[in-house]
Design a protein around this motif. Structure first.
Motif, PDB file in Angstrom:
ATOM      1  N   ILE A 138       0.842  -1.204   0.000  1.00  0.00           N
ATOM      2  CA  ILE A 138       0.000   0.000   0.000  1.00  0.00           C
ATOM      3  C   ILE A 138       0.872   1.248   0.000  1.00  0.00           C
ATOM      4  CG2 ILE A 138      -1.558   1.364   1.466  1.00  0.00           C
ATOM      5  CD1 ILE A 138      -2.963  -1.281   2.182  1.00  0.00           C
ATOM      6  N   ARG A 139       1.935   1.224   0.774  1.00  0.00           N
ATOM      7  CA  ARG A 139       2.853   2.369   0.818  1.00  0.00           C
ATOM      8  C   ARG A 139       3.542   2.588  -0.534  1.00  0.00           C
ATOM      9  NH1 ARG A 139       8.112   3.744   1.491  1.00  0.00           N
ATOM     10  NH2 ARG A 139       8.540   5.592   2.768  1.00  0.00           N
ATOM     11  N   GLU A 140       4.036   1.510  -1.131  1.00  0.00           N
ATOM     12  CA  GLU A 140       4.721   1.643  -2.417  1.00  0.00           C
ATOM     13  C   GLU A 140       3.755   2.046  -3.525  1.00  0.00           C
ATOM     14  OE1 GLU A 140       8.077   1.576  -2.721  1.00  0.00           O
ATOM     15  OE2 GLU A 140       7.872   1.486  -0.547  1.00  0.00           O
ATOM     16  N   GLU A 141       2.543   1.532  -3.479  1.00  0.00           N
ATOM     17  CA  GLU A 141       1.518   1.909  -4.457  1.00  0.00           C
ATOM     18  C   GLU A 141       1.252   3.409  -4.407  1.00  0.00           C
ATOM     19  OE1 GLU A 141      -2.077  -0.257  -3.953  1.00  0.00           O
ATOM     20  OE2 GLU A 141      -1.217  -2.175  -4.581  1.00  0.00           O
ATOM     21  N   ASP A 142       1.247   3.972  -3.198  1.00  0.00           N
ATOM     22  CA  ASP A 142       0.954   5.395  -3.062  1.00  0.00           C
ATOM     23  C   ASP A 142       1.955   6.236  -3.846  1.00  0.00           C
ATOM     24  OD1 ASP A 142      -0.580   7.595  -1.615  1.00  0.00           O
ATOM     25  OD2 ASP A 142       1.474   8.056  -1.006  1.00  0.00           O
ATOM     26  N   ILE A 143       3.218   5.846  -3.810  1.00  0.00           N
ATOM     27  CA  ILE A 143       4.243   6.580  -4.561  1.00  0.00           C
ATOM     28  C   ILE A 143       3.951   6.513  -6.053  1.00  0.00           C
ATOM     29  CG2 ILE A 143       6.694   6.711  -5.131  1.00  0.00           C
ATOM     30  CD1 ILE A 143       7.261   5.495  -2.338  1.00  0.00           C
ATOM     31  N   LEU A 144       3.655   5.311  -6.555  1.00  0.00           N
ATOM     32  CA  LEU A 144       3.395   5.129  -7.984  1.00  0.00           C
ATOM     33  C   LEU A 144       2.123   5.858  -8.420  1.00  0.00           C
ATOM     34  CD1 LEU A 144       4.257   1.314  -8.305  1.00  0.00           C
ATOM     35  CD2 LEU A 144       5.681   3.267  -8.968  1.00  0.00           C
ATOM     36  N   VAL A 145       1.093   5.786  -7.570  1.00  0.00           N
ATOM     37  CA  VAL A 145      -0.185   6.435  -7.897  1.00  0.00           C
ATOM     38  C   VAL A 145      -0.003   7.949  -7.979  1.00  0.00           C
ATOM     39  CG1 VAL A 145      -2.438   7.016  -6.906  1.00  0.00           C
ATOM     40  CG2 VAL A 145      -1.719   4.636  -7.053  1.00  0.00           C
ATOM     41  N   CYS A 146       0.673   8.529  -7.006  1.00  0.00           N
ATOM     42  CA  CYS A 146       0.870   9.991  -7.009  1.00  0.00           C
ATOM     43  C   CYS A 146       1.728  10.431  -8.195  1.00  0.00           C
ATOM     44  CB  CYS A 146       1.488  10.441  -5.690  1.00  0.00           C
ATOM     45  SG  CYS A 146       0.347  10.356  -4.285  1.00  0.00           S
ATOM     46  N   ARG A 147       2.718   9.626  -8.527  1.00  0.00           N
ATOM     47  CA  ARG A 147       3.549   9.934  -9.695  1.00  0.00           C
ATOM     48  C   ARG A 147       2.688   9.933 -10.967  1.00  0.00           C
ATOM     49  NH1 ARG A 147       8.715  11.576 -11.810  1.00  0.00           N
ATOM     50  NH2 ARG A 147       8.328  11.291 -14.027  1.00  0.00           N
ATOM     51  N   ALA A 148       1.798   8.958 -11.089  1.00  0.00           N
ATOM     52  CA  ALA A 148       0.923   8.880 -12.267  1.00  0.00           C
ATOM     53  C   ALA A 148      -0.026  10.070 -12.317  1.00  0.00           C
ATOM     54  CB  ALA A 148       0.140   7.570 -12.253  1.00  0.00           C
ATOM     55  N   ILE A 149      -0.557  10.476 -11.164  1.00  0.00           N
ATOM     56  CA  ILE A 149      -1.409  11.673 -11.110  1.00  0.00           C
ATOM     57  C   ILE A 149      -0.621  12.881 -11.589  1.00  0.00           C
ATOM     58  CG2 ILE A 149      -2.520  13.288  -9.498  1.00  0.00           C
ATOM     59  CD1 ILE A 149      -3.473  10.826  -7.922  1.00  0.00           C
ATOM     60  N   GLY A 150       0.645  12.962 -11.182  1.00  0.00           N
ATOM     61  CA  GLY A 150       1.493  14.066 -11.625  1.00  0.00           C
ATOM     62  C   GLY A 150       1.675  14.095 -13.131  1.00  0.00           C
ATOM     63  N   GLU A 151       1.877  12.929 -13.725  1.00  0.00           N
ATOM     64  CA  GLU A 151       2.064  12.852 -15.181  1.00  0.00           C
ATOM     65  C   GLU A 151       0.799  13.303 -15.912  1.00  0.00           C
ATOM     66  OE1 GLU A 151       4.715  12.313 -16.857  1.00  0.00           O
ATOM     67  OE2 GLU A 151       6.108  11.190 -15.588  1.00  0.00           O
ATOM     68  N   HIS A 152      -0.359  12.809 -15.453  1.00  0.00           N
ATOM     69  CA  HIS A 152      -1.617  13.204 -16.095  1.00  0.00           C
ATOM     70  C   HIS A 152      -1.904  14.696 -15.875  1.00  0.00           C
ATOM     71  CE1 HIS A 152      -2.703   9.227 -17.384  1.00  0.00           C
ATOM     72  NE2 HIS A 152      -2.669   8.735 -16.157  1.00  0.00           N
ATOM     73  N   GLY A 153      -1.660  15.174 -14.664  1.00  0.00           N
ATOM     74  CA  GLY A 153      -1.914  16.580 -14.360  1.00  0.00           C
ATOM     75  C   GLY A 153      -1.014  17.520 -15.144  1.00  0.00           C
ATOM     76  N   LEU A 154       0.194  17.061 -15.425  1.00  0.00           N
ATOM     77  CA  LEU A 154       1.147  17.902 -16.149  1.00  0.00           C
ATOM     78  C   LEU A 154       0.683  18.189 -17.569  1.00  0.00           C
ATOM     79  CD1 LEU A 154       3.878  19.321 -15.736  1.00  0.00           C
ATOM     80  CD2 LEU A 154       4.995  17.249 -16.586  1.00  0.00           C
ATOM     81  N   THR A 155      -0.162  17.328 -18.125  1.00  0.00           N
ATOM     82  CA  THR A 155      -0.675  17.566 -19.480  1.00  0.00           C
ATOM     83  C   THR A 155      -1.664  18.733 -19.519  1.00  0.00           C
ATOM     84  OG1 THR A 155      -2.567  16.041 -19.273  1.00  0.00           O
ATOM     85  CG2 THR A 155      -0.463  15.093 -19.985  1.00  0.00           C
ATOM     86  N   LEU A 156      -2.104  19.186 -18.345  1.00  0.00           N
ATOM     87  CA  LEU A 156      -3.114  20.245 -18.270  1.00  0.00           C
ATOM     88  C   LEU A 156      -2.501  21.635 -18.122  1.00  0.00           C
ATOM     89  CD1 LEU A 156      -5.452  18.362 -15.778  1.00  0.00           C
ATOM     90  CD2 LEU A 156      -5.785  18.588 -18.254  1.00  0.00           C
ATOM     91  N   ILE A 157      -1.184  21.704 -17.942  1.00  0.00           N
ATOM     92  CA  ILE A 157      -0.511  22.989 -17.713  1.00  0.00           C
ATOM     93  C   ILE A 157       0.738  23.051 -18.576  1.00  0.00           C
ATOM     94  CG2 ILE A 157      -1.383  23.481 -15.395  1.00  0.00           C
ATOM     95  CD1 ILE A 157       0.990  22.017 -14.223  1.00  0.00           C
ATOM     96  N   LYS A 158       1.337  24.249 -18.613  1.00  0.00           N
ATOM     97  CA  LYS A 158       2.555  24.411 -19.404  1.00  0.00           C
ATOM     98  C   LYS A 158       3.614  25.144 -18.590  1.00  0.00           C
ATOM     99  CE  LYS A 158       1.026  28.679 -21.722  1.00  0.00           C
ATOM    100  NZ  LYS A 158      -0.145  28.894 -20.850  1.00  0.00           N
ATOM    101  N   ASP A 159       4.826  25.069 -19.043  1.00  0.00           N
ATOM    102  CA  ASP A 159       5.951  25.717 -18.375  1.00  0.00           C
ATOM    103  C   ASP A 159       5.657  27.199 -18.158  1.00  0.00           C
ATOM    104  OD1 ASP A 159       8.491  26.064 -17.294  1.00  0.00           O
ATOM    105  OD2 ASP A 159       9.448  26.343 -19.252  1.00  0.00           O
ATOM    106  N   GLY A 160       5.895  27.675 -16.932  1.00  0.00           N
ATOM    107  CA  GLY A 160       5.697  29.091 -16.619  1.00  0.00           C
ATOM    108  C   GLY A 160       4.324  29.435 -16.091  1.00  0.00           C
TER     109      GLY A 160
END
Length: 359
Positions: A138-160
């Motif tokens: 469960i602890r290790e999954e949390d790291i992977l899940v949050c990283r995946a959320i970050g990747e998907h969320g990054l597609t919604l914004i741009k540098d700056g």
């Protein structure tokens, strides 16, 4: 002198040799970094209730580790399944009572209980070992899940871009990356720069004490604002997107998050600024139809009247209403960012699709 920053410490960890849940005491931040080693179930209950460990993902991980440690103790006393399970179930119910709004608490405990029931024909010693492995997973999954959320969320914004966030849904609310801050941290790893506005988040000031602290420690351009200043930074055109975490998502896309979130969402809609909720599927409660059915935790009046002040700042005897969370209606939400992708309206359909990916 240590050169460690808050980002070098684990928010939630297991020290199996000491039979301890290891956490950062978030009530002491940013003044001092104190690491707690909790070995007693009451200590762990208190840590969750008193917000020494907080944030939906971190609470879930802490609960999984906590119930494993208690099972480890029970297994010494009870070598037969029935006696073991009776005490395990009682401990699970007790720990589940610490915080009513964050669904990750009951999600993690239910998952741990399922491990017990699935392995009921095995020895208690083997069951305890399975619980250890599940808590670590469960602890290790949390790291992977949050990283995946970050990747998907990054597609919604741009540098700056300018980003506004409320409360703390950062690294301190999870094992790593956080939820609402995950796009910021993943973007930083890729060389992006963002301007972040952190709401102070009264009355417990998680935005001031925790979000501003961890972002500053990470080298992110962060500006702290009081909650009632969010309209000004949006009106000034300084905010391109809003990312918040949450403690529970209902099946229709209504979201319970730290008190004040719905105000931010309402103002964002006024200025046509996209408002995104970052939520692991563990935080999505398909058994709760709408936000109206989410139980909102009520906290002590002293958090409003005297906490953080040298002297009491409100008159003695004044009535205080202190809900820890509010509900943001789904029509104010642009998208819900999960580890499997971004759900959009109508959420009753898109969230179901997200769960088909999970299964």
């Amino acid at each position: 002198m240590s050169n460690k920053t808050i980002m070098d410490y684990d928010t939630v960890a297991l020290d199996d040799a000491k039979s301890a849940l290891v956490i950062i005491d978030q009530t002491k931040l940013p003044y001092s970094t104190e690491i707690l080693e909790l070995t007693d179930l009451k200590e762990i209950w208190d840590a969750i209730y008193l917000l020494q460990v907080r944030g939906a993902p971190a609470i879930g991980v802490a609960a999984a580790i906590g119930i494993y440690l208690e099972a480890k103790k029970i297994g010494v006393e009870e070598t037969e399944f029935d006696g073991f399970y009776e005490k395990f179930a009682k401990a699970k119910e007790y720990l589940d009572s610490a915080r009513p709004t964050a669904v990750n608490l009951s999600w993690a405990l239910n998952r741990m209980e399922q491990v017990v029931l699935t392995n009921k024909t095995r020895s208690v010693e083997e069951i305890v070992k399975c619980l250890h492995d599940e808590a670590v997973e469960i602890r290790e999954e949390d790291i992977l899940v949050c990283r995946a959320i970050g990747e998907h969320g990054l597609t919604l914004i741009k540098d700056g871009d300018g980003i506004l966030t409320h409360c703390n849904a950062g690294k301190l609310a999870a094992v790593k990356y956080g939820t609402a801050t995950a796009p910021i941290y993943v973007g930083q790893e890729k060389g992006y720069s963002f301007r972040v506005f952190a709401d102070e988040t009264r009355p417990l000031l998680q935005g001031a004490r925790l979000t501003a602290f961890e972002l500053k420690e990470s080298g992110i351009d962060v500006t702290l604002i009081c909650d009632n200043m969010s309209n000004m930074v949006m009106r000034n055109g300084w905010v391109n997107a809003i990312f918040v975490g949450c403690d529970r998502v209902a099946a229709n896309g209504d979201v319970a998050n730290k008190i004040g979130t719905s105000i931010v969402a309402t103002v964002a809609k006024r200025y046509n600024i996209p408002f995104y909720v970052c939520a692991p599927t563990a935080t999505i409660d398909m058994a709760t139809p709408t936000g109206n059915e989410i139980k909102i935790e009520q906290r002590k009046a002293e958090e409003v009247t005297e906490m953080w002040y040298e002297k009491r700042m409100a008159p003695d005897g004044v009535k205080v209403y202190n809900p820890a969370f509010d509900v943001t209606d789904n029509d104010l939400i642009t998208g819900i960012v999960t580890e499997f992708g971004i759900a959009r309206a109508p959420y009753s359909e898109s969230l179901k699709k997200i769960f088909t990916m999970k299964s």
